[in-house]
Design a protein around this motif. Structure first.
Motif, mmCIF file in Angstrom:
data_model
loop_
_atom_site.group_PDB
_atom_site.id
_atom_site.type_symbol
_atom_site.label_atom_id
_atom_site.label_comp_id
_atom_site.label_asym_id
_atom_site.label_seq_id
_atom_site.Cartn_x
_atom_site.Cartn_y
_atom_site.Cartn_z
ATOM 1 N N UNK A 64 0.778 -1.095 -0.113
ATOM 2 C CA UNK A 64 0.055 0.056 -0.095
ATOM 3 C C UNK A 64 0.927 1.262 0.104
ATOM 4 N N UNK A 65 0.751 2.193 -0.942
ATOM 5 C CA UNK A 65 1.402 3.384 -1.014
ATOM 6 C C UNK A 65 0.322 4.597 -0.820
ATOM 7 N N UNK A 66 0.585 5.376 -0.162
ATOM 8 C CA UNK A 66 -0.251 6.500 0.120
ATOM 9 C C UNK A 66 0.054 7.636 -0.879
ATOM 10 N N UNK A 67 -1.137 8.419 -1.109
ATOM 11 C CA UNK A 67 -0.971 9.476 -2.073
ATOM 12 C C UNK A 67 0.249 10.312 -2.181
ATOM 13 N N UNK A 68 0.961 10.435 -0.971
ATOM 14 C CA UNK A 68 2.117 11.473 -0.735
ATOM 15 C C UNK A 68 3.286 10.502 -1.414
ATOM 16 N N UNK A 69 3.288 9.149 -1.197
ATOM 17 C CA UNK A 69 4.433 8.120 -1.808
ATOM 18 C C UNK A 69 4.374 8.016 -3.497
#
Length: 188
Positions: free
Chosen positions: A118-123
């Motif tokens: 899972x990658x956050x929108x910031x990543x």
């Protein structure tokens, strides 16, 4: 005893010795071949994790990559750990994601297990990325550790839609290895 009998006894003794050496050598070769065949058979039964289907990409408040693995070996896999590294295909930035996951349950023959990154929108941005997945697990039957590395690329998000994950080409493997080495990313 005559000289003739002496010679005959000597020759029969030599022939018997040669015969014994041949039989002993044949027995040793048979034992060696049997042990090698047993080792090969044992190695063929090792656990081996294979992708069950193409990795899935979901875009919702970030990005999720789901990999489903299936143990296609005969022996179970235990102490499965995975390390995932995600970085841009231009190879200019530090990794976006570098995480390790450990699974405590064993994965028996013909059983599946999922790995979700899972990658956050910031990543994540609308760029193209490489995904490196290193799997490490133990065969408890022969008490041996195995490693598998999987290299993928993902062309990011185009017009709001997540692109499919594909395998990297052979010529890309070397530059990915150099990137990991340059950024001191070790898989342990």
């Amino acid at each position: 005893m005559s000289k003739k009998d002496d010679k005959l006894l000597k020759w029969s003794s030599i022939i018997a010795t040669i015969g014994t050496v041949i039989i002993a050598t044949t027995a040793l070769i048979t034992v060696y071949v049997t042990l090698k065949a047993w080792q090969i058979q044992r190695e063929d039964a090792r656990p081996y994790l294979s992708l069950k289907e193409s990795p899935q990409v979901t875009v919702q408040k970030g990005v999720q990559f789901e990999f489903k693995f299936n143990n296609v070996g005969i022996h179970p896999a235990v102490n499965l750990s995975s390390q995932t590294v995600v970085f841009e295909q231009n190879l200019q930035q530090k990794p976006t994601h570098n995480e390790r996951y450990d699974l405590v349950n064993e994965i028996p023959k013909d059983t599946s297990s999922s790995l979700v990154i899972s990658l956050t929108p910031e990543e994540i941005e609308e760029n193209a990325y490489y995904l490196v997945v290193l799997l490490q697990y133990i065969d408890p039957v022969i008490d041996r550790q195995y490693q598998q590395s999987l290299l993928f690329k993902w062309n990011g998000i185009t017009e709001g839609k997540a692109q499919a994950i594909i395998h990297v080409q052979a010529q890309e493997k070397e530059k990915i290895s150099r990137y990991l080495e340059t950024n001191q990313i070790n898989f342990n």
